[in-house]
Design an enzyme around this catalytic site. Structure first.
Site, PDB file in Angstrom:
ATOM      1  N   ALA A  32       0.875  -1.193   0.000  1.00  0.00           N
ATOM      2  CA  ALA A  32       0.000   0.000   0.000  1.00  0.00           C
ATOM      3  C   ALA A  32       0.904   1.232   0.000  1.00  0.00           C
ATOM      4  O   ALA A  32       0.825   2.095   0.881  1.00  0.00           O
ATOM      5  CB  ALA A  32      -0.967  -0.016   1.179  1.00  0.00           C
ATOM      6  N   LEU A  33       1.756   1.272  -0.992  1.00  0.00           N
ATOM      7  CA  LEU A  33       2.875   2.224  -0.979  1.00  0.00           C
ATOM      8  C   LEU A  33       2.416   3.664  -1.218  1.00  0.00           C
ATOM      9  O   LEU A  33       1.476   3.922  -1.961  1.00  0.00           O
ATOM     10  CB  LEU A  33       3.902   1.824  -2.040  1.00  0.00           C
ATOM     11  N   HIS A  34       3.126   4.569  -0.586  1.00  0.00           N
ATOM     12  CA  HIS A  34       2.867   6.009  -0.731  1.00  0.00           C
ATOM     13  C   HIS A  34       4.214   6.705  -0.918  1.00  0.00           C
ATOM     14  O   HIS A  34       5.278   6.046  -0.944  1.00  0.00           O
ATOM     15  CB  HIS A  34       2.110   6.541   0.485  1.00  0.00           C
ATOM     16  N   HIS A  37       7.237   5.703   1.322  1.00  0.00           N
ATOM     17  CA  HIS A  37       7.967   4.492   0.907  1.00  0.00           C
ATOM     18  C   HIS A  37       8.844   4.793  -0.311  1.00  0.00           C
ATOM     19  O   HIS A  37       9.989   4.323  -0.399  1.00  0.00           O
ATOM     20  CB  HIS A  37       6.991   3.378   0.501  1.00  0.00           C
ATOM     21  N   GLN A  61       3.488  -9.583  13.357  1.00  0.00           N
ATOM     22  CA  GLN A  61       3.710  -8.320  14.061  1.00  0.00           C
ATOM     23  C   GLN A  61       2.407  -7.588  14.372  1.00  0.00           C
ATOM     24  O   GLN A  61       2.425  -6.494  14.942  1.00  0.00           O
ATOM     25  CB  GLN A  61       4.655  -7.404  13.284  1.00  0.00           C
ATOM     26  N   LYS A 152       9.680   7.609  10.636  1.00  0.00           N
ATOM     27  CA  LYS A 152       8.289   7.653  11.126  1.00  0.00           C
ATOM     28  C   LYS A 152       8.085   6.581  12.194  1.00  0.00           C
ATOM     29  O   LYS A 152       7.414   6.802  13.183  1.00  0.00           O
ATOM     30  CB  LYS A 152       7.315   7.429   9.980  1.00  0.00           C
ATOM     31  N   ARG A 190      -2.044   3.397   6.502  1.00  0.00           N
ATOM     32  CA  ARG A 190      -3.314   3.408   7.246  1.00  0.00           C
ATOM     33  C   ARG A 190      -4.140   4.660   6.955  1.00  0.00           C
ATOM     34  O   ARG A 190      -5.347   4.660   7.212  1.00  0.00           O
ATOM     35  CB  ARG A 190      -3.048   3.297   8.745  1.00  0.00           C
TER      36      ARG A 190
HETATM   37  P1  AMP Z   1       5.480  -0.120   6.350  1.00  0.00           P
HETATM   38  O1  AMP Z   1       5.057  -0.517   4.984  1.00  0.00           O
HETATM   39  O2  AMP Z   1       4.495   0.759   7.055  1.00  0.00           O
HETATM   40  O3  AMP Z   1       5.962  -1.281   7.173  1.00  0.00           O
HETATM   41  O4  AMP Z   1       6.746   0.812   6.154  1.00  0.00           O
HETATM   42  C1  AMP Z   1       7.876   0.383   5.435  1.00  0.00           C
HETATM   43  C2  AMP Z   1       8.982   1.380   5.652  1.00  0.00           C
HETATM   44  O5  AMP Z   1       8.555   2.659   5.181  1.00  0.00           O
HETATM   45  C3  AMP Z   1       9.353   1.555   7.122  1.00  0.00           C
HETATM   46  O6  AMP Z   1      10.748   1.685   7.235  1.00  0.00           O
HETATM   47  C4  AMP Z   1       8.657   2.830   7.489  1.00  0.00           C
HETATM   48  O7  AMP Z   1       9.262   3.529   8.560  1.00  0.00           O
HETATM   49  C5  AMP Z   1       8.774   3.613   6.196  1.00  0.00           C
HETATM   50  N1  AMP Z   1       7.770   4.665   6.139  1.00  0.00           N
HETATM   51  C6  AMP Z   1       6.430   4.525   6.267  1.00  0.00           C
HETATM   52  N2  AMP Z   1       5.825   5.727   6.221  1.00  0.00           N
HETATM   53  C7  AMP Z   1       6.800   6.651   6.077  1.00  0.00           C
HETATM   54  C8  AMP Z   1       6.830   8.071   5.975  1.00  0.00           C
HETATM   55  N3  AMP Z   1       5.722   8.794   6.040  1.00  0.00           N
HETATM   56  N4  AMP Z   1       8.024   8.673   5.837  1.00  0.00           N
HETATM   57  C9  AMP Z   1       9.170   7.947   5.790  1.00  0.00           C
HETATM   58  N5  AMP Z   1       9.228   6.611   5.877  1.00  0.00           N
HETATM   59  C10 AMP Z   1       8.060   5.966   6.017  1.00  0.00           C
END
Ligand code: AMP
Length: 280
Positions: A32-34, A37, A61, A152, A190
């Site tokens: 669900a990349l933004h 990521h 987790q 974050k 989210r």
């Molecule tokens: P997730 O998919 O939420 O597990 O995040 C994957 C990676 O992206 C993790 O290292 C997060 O800390 C990083 N990440 C998520 N959201 C952000 C953001 N807004 N800014 C910077 N890194 C992010």
């Protein structure tokens, strides 16, 4: 760019890249990349020859079944963004490709040396056990030279540094700054679950954190904590889980400003749990 779903195929591709003396960059994600990521991926692409992104919603987790079930998933859109960012390989395994039956159900043991006693560790028991379980597996499969994580998830990043050292992975961990929406809201997968009006409400979280930074010189950490808690309480639809001001290295709660510190917050906006942080 290729998409692989098995560990065998992943390891073959990595071995091939390594045999050509390519440096390997790795960004673990849950999809669900933004743009947050993608910043990590772009940084990886700028510093490495061969870039791998994993997309795996890691069940071990999650300590809330509904959060796991409702976690957004969109591999097609993710693949388009990753291709554009210069990713070479997406690793998108099934749960069975990663875990044996017993691994799915037992709690992965790890000595966090106290880093897990506060904040996410306190409110999401077992969460970091699952994080270390999956990231250590992924590190073993990918064997990257560098791996990229976002600030974050501040506590997660501290734990990844500790894990890398303790388990003796020869991998450089690169900390990447928080990417925010124009409103200031920290980007998060989210956020997709927020309604339009909740998104506006959720922007108050970062606004309050930014404002809190203005009064570091005339408030003690405990006074600042109380101020943030009161400000959050004033916003309808926000429900604070915790706000802590901690030592940026040990993550222990501080009583004065003598060390590098960070304020970390977890808030429910409706049903959606959001986290953010700010350095003081
Ligand atoms: P997730 O998919 O939420 O597990 O995040 C994957 C990676 O992206 C993790 O290292 C997060 O800390 C990083 N990440 C998520 N959201 C952000 C953001 N807004 N800014 C910077 N890194 C992010």
């Amino acid at each position: 760019m290729i998409i692989v779903t098995t560990v065998e195929k992943l390891e073959t591709e990595i071995a091939n890249a390594r045999s050509k003396m390519k440096s390997i960059g790795f960004v673990p994600t849950m999809g669900a990349l933004h743009a947050g990521h993608i910043e990590l991926v772009k940084r990886s692409v700028s510093e490495n020859d061969y870039n791998v992104v994993s997309i795996f919603v890691n069940p071990t987790q999650f300590n809330n079944a509904s959060d796991l079930e409702k976690y957004p998933r969109n591999i097609e859109a993710d693949a388009l963004l990753l291709e554009e960012a210069g990713c070479d390989l997406i690793f998108a395994p099934s749960i069975d490709a990663i875990y044996t039956e017993s691994e799915k159900n037992y709690r992965f043991e790890f000595d966090f040396e106290g880093l897990d006693t506060v904040m996410e560790g306190k409110f999401r028991p077992g969460h970091f056990n699952g994080v270390v379980q999956i990231v250590s597996k992924l590190f073993t499969f990918v064997k990257p030279h560098r791996s990229y994580f976002g600030e974050k998830d501040f506590q997660q990043l501290a734990i990844i540094h500790l894990m890398t050292k303790k388990l003796e992975f020869d991998i450089q961990i690169i900390d990447c700054p928080i990417v925010r929406e124009p409103s200031g809201l920290a980007m998060s997968s989210r956020n997709e679950r927020l309604t339009t009006s909740q998104r506006k409400t959720a922007a108050s979280i970062s606004k309050i954190l930014f404002e809190s930074k203005q009064s570091v010189t005339n408030r003690l950490p405990l006074e600042l904590k109380n101020w943030v808690e009161n400000e959050i309480a004033k916003v309808d639809e926000l429900k604070l889980e915790y706000f802590e001001i901690v030592d940026a290295n040990t993550l222990q709660i501080i009583n004065n400003w003598s060390v590098a510190s960070v304020g970390c917050i977890a808030v429910f906006c409706g049903e959606v749990r959001l986290i953010d942080n700010i350095r003081y």
